[in-house]
Design a protein around this motif. Structure first.
Motif, short mmCIF file in Angstrom:
data_model
loop_
_atom_site.label_atom_id
_atom_site.label_comp_id
_atom_site.label_asym_id
_atom_site.label_seq_id
_atom_site.Cartn_x
_atom_site.Cartn_y
_atom_site.Cartn_z
N TRP A 311 0.83 -1.20 0.00
CA TRP A 311 0.00 0.00 0.00
C TRP A 311 0.86 1.25 0.00
O TRP A 311 1.91 1.29 0.66
CB TRP A 311 -0.92 0.01 1.23
N ASN A 312 0.40 2.23 -0.75
CA ASN A 312 1.08 3.52 -0.81
C ASN A 312 0.14 4.63 -0.35
O ASN A 312 -1.07 4.40 -0.18
CB ASN A 312 1.53 3.80 -2.24
N LEU A 313 0.68 5.81 -0.19
CA LEU A 313 -0.11 6.97 0.17
C LEU A 313 -0.01 7.99 -0.96
O LEU A 313 1.09 8.41 -1.32
CB LEU A 313 0.38 7.58 1.48
N SER A 314 -1.15 8.37 -1.52
CA SER A 314 -1.18 9.30 -2.64
C SER A 314 -2.02 10.53 -2.30
O SER A 314 -2.93 10.46 -1.49
CB SER A 314 -1.78 8.62 -3.88
N VAL A 315 -1.70 11.64 -2.97
CA VAL A 315 -2.41 12.90 -2.77
C VAL A 315 -3.23 13.21 -4.01
O VAL A 315 -2.73 13.14 -5.14
CB VAL A 315 -1.43 14.05 -2.48
N TYR A 316 -4.49 13.53 -3.81
CA TYR A 316 -5.40 13.89 -4.91
C TYR A 316 -4.95 15.20 -5.55
O TYR A 316 -4.68 16.19 -4.85
CB TYR A 316 -6.81 14.00 -4.36
N ALA A 317 -4.86 15.20 -6.87
CA ALA A 317 -4.38 16.39 -7.59
C ALA A 317 -5.28 17.60 -7.38
O ALA A 317 -4.83 18.75 -7.47
CB ALA A 317 -4.27 16.08 -9.09
N GLY A 318 -6.57 17.36 -7.09
CA GLY A 318 -7.50 18.47 -6.91
C GLY A 318 -7.69 18.89 -5.47
O GLY A 318 -8.61 19.66 -5.17
N SER A 319 -6.85 18.42 -4.57
CA SER A 319 -6.99 18.78 -3.15
C SER A 319 -6.93 20.28 -2.94
O SER A 319 -6.13 20.98 -3.57
CB SER A 319 -5.87 18.11 -2.34
N LYS A 320 -7.76 20.78 -2.05
CA LYS A 320 -7.76 22.20 -1.70
C LYS A 320 -6.78 22.50 -0.56
O LYS A 320 -6.66 23.64 -0.13
CB LYS A 320 -9.17 22.64 -1.29
N ASN A 321 -6.12 21.47 -0.07
CA ASN A 321 -5.21 21.65 1.05
C ASN A 321 -3.96 20.80 0.83
O ASN A 321 -3.65 19.89 1.59
CB ASN A 321 -5.91 21.23 2.36
N LEU A 322 -3.23 21.14 -0.22
CA LEU A 322 -2.09 20.33 -0.63
C LEU A 322 -0.98 20.30 0.42
O LEU A 322 -0.41 19.25 0.69
CB LEU A 322 -1.52 20.85 -1.96
N GLN A 323 -0.66 21.46 1.02
CA GLN A 323 0.46 21.49 1.96
C GLN A 323 0.20 20.60 3.17
O GLN A 323 1.08 19.85 3.61
CB GLN A 323 0.75 22.93 2.39
N ALA A 324 -1.00 20.66 3.72
CA ALA A 324 -1.33 19.80 4.85
C ALA A 324 -1.38 18.34 4.42
O ALA A 324 -1.00 17.43 5.18
CB ALA A 324 -2.67 20.21 5.47
N SER A 325 -1.81 18.09 3.18
CA SER A 325 -1.86 16.72 2.67
C SER A 325 -0.46 16.15 2.51
O SER A 325 -0.20 14.99 2.85
CB SER A 325 -2.59 16.68 1.33
#
Length: 425
Positions: A311-325
């Protein structure tokens, strides 16, 4: 990794929708980010762990808030079998996608190809990358960019009931042929069936395929391989085990049925992974936890092999909170959290340094599964990799029910692959 249909192939939405999602943002994270050097806002985390794992993952995820008190982690457990399609629908429709998702290793290239994931290179999400196991990094890459942080690595092993095998007077089988020969003795002496065979999930077909020296495709040379002689022999092996009653199987609900059979002692063995260690130990057959043994998956006629998962951890490209993500991914893939995950769940870390911790090093399941992971077969990390499982699933069912011969099944799978992979021979 778990279990439903691991290679779920829900129809992908068009990539154009992904571009819209990236441009417009999405999810329900609310505003926030890095305000005056302090992270704030909401990070929605979709966790795909199973019932035995999710309480631990929730507690670990919410622990991020202690380090960043102005960030609220919205934890959502999404059943594995639903997660792939649910994320694609949310990301493609620009509504309801999480900021961070626990992604199965085969999903990363697929999601990245659709434009749904944010590249993590040169972001805070990737921390101490030299500490990651090299084999864990492979599934995080797509077209030269990194789209995930490795969180857990795994492979399959043979879970066995030590008492049942001892009572039957048989050794742990090293090949499926040895298992088939021991099955009658196990049944006669204990009443248990030798093996539960996951006929419902194509991921579990891979050890049979690797055991015959085969593979699904050769991604480097762009050649379909599953319809060669090894593929035919692999289908023959699963058919023979079930027909001879050395194994029982189900067309559906294999995850639940296999674990129940193992826990109740109605089967002596099952091919499974570290995600089910705690679940198995909860059964009456393993009131004495030492009764659960783990060995390498049996080999075939020419080789022995088990697929690399995790399992990996990915960040959604459309996130409104990228830095916290990004910060959340860094935290959840940190050595500290990986150590806690191992101590609570016996799951295998992706960081080399964690294996040096005495409590991790002495973990019985780590002692078995780490060498197994080191020798596991990497799957093709291509955008279509996840879609390669559905044709196998269809043909496994046909072979096990007698609707197709092994030769017909291998050919049909190869034909399906060539339609999916237009430039493959």
């Amino acid at each position: 990794m778990r279990r439903g249909i691991r290679g779920s192939t829900a129809t992908a939405l068009v990539a154009g929708l992904a571009l819209a999602a990236t441009a417009c943002g999405g999810g329900d994270s609310g505003s926030g980010g890095d305000s005056g050097g302090e992270l704030s806002g909401t990070v929605t985390f979709w966790d795909t762990s199973n019932d035995a794992e999710k309480a631990t993952y929730r507690k670990l995820a919410e622990g991020f808030q202690q380090e960043h008190p102005k960030v609220h982690v919205k934890y959502v457990n999404v059943p594995f079998g639903d997660a792939n399609a649910k994320f694609k629908n949310a990301a493609g429709g620009n509504s309801g996608a999480p900021d961070v998702m626990r992604t199965e290793v085969a999903w990363v290239a697929d999601f990245a190809n659709l434009g749904y994931l944010a590249p993590l290179d040169d972001t805070p999400a990737l921390d101490k990358t030299d500490d990651y196991l090299p084999q864990a990094v492979g599934s995080t890459k797509f077209k030269g960019k990194t789209y995930a942080a490795p969180q857990v690595i795994d492979t399959l092993g043979l879970f066995y009931n030590k008492k049942l095998l001892k009572d039957a007077g048989v050794e742990v089988p090293k090949t499926f042929d040895e298992l088939a020969k021991a099955a009658k003795k196990i049944k006669a002496k204990t009443g248990a069936t030798a093996l539960y065979l996951r006929g419902d999930d194509p991921y579990w077909f891979l050890p049979y395929l690797y055991g015959e020296g085969g593979d699904m495709v050769n991604a480097r040379d762009k050649v379909v391989e599953i319809d060669d002689g090894a593929g035919v022999r692999a289908f023959k092996t699963i058919k023979g085990l079930v027909d001879s009653k050395a194994a029982v199987t189900d067309a559906t609900d294999g995850q639940e049925n296999q674990l129940k059979a193992l826990k109740d002692g109605t089967v002596a063995m099952a091919v499974d992974g570290p995600w089910d260690i705690e679940g198995a130990r909860a059964g009456k057959a393993f009131k004495d936890k030492k009764n659960l043994g783990v060995a390498p998956v049996p080999g075939g006629s020419t080789a022995q092999g088990s697929p690399q998962g995790g399992w990996n951890l990915s960040v959604y490209a459309g996130s409104k909170n990228l830095q916290a993500s990004y910060a959340f991914v860094k935290y959840m893939s940190s050595a500290k959290v990986q150590q806690q995950t191992n101590e609570k769940l016996s799951l295998l870390p992706t960081r080399k340094s964690v294996y040096e911790v005495p409590a991790v090093k002495s973990n019985e399941m780590v002692q078995f599964f780490k060498p197994a992971v080191d020798g596991a077969v990497q799957r093709p990390w291509i955008a279509e990799g996840n879609s390669l499982f559905e044709p196998v699933k269809v043909q496994m069912n046909k072979v096990l029910t007698g609707a197709a011969s092994p030769e017909q099944a291998a050919k049909a799978t190869g034909d399906a692959y060539r339609k999916l992979l237009k430039d493959y021979k």
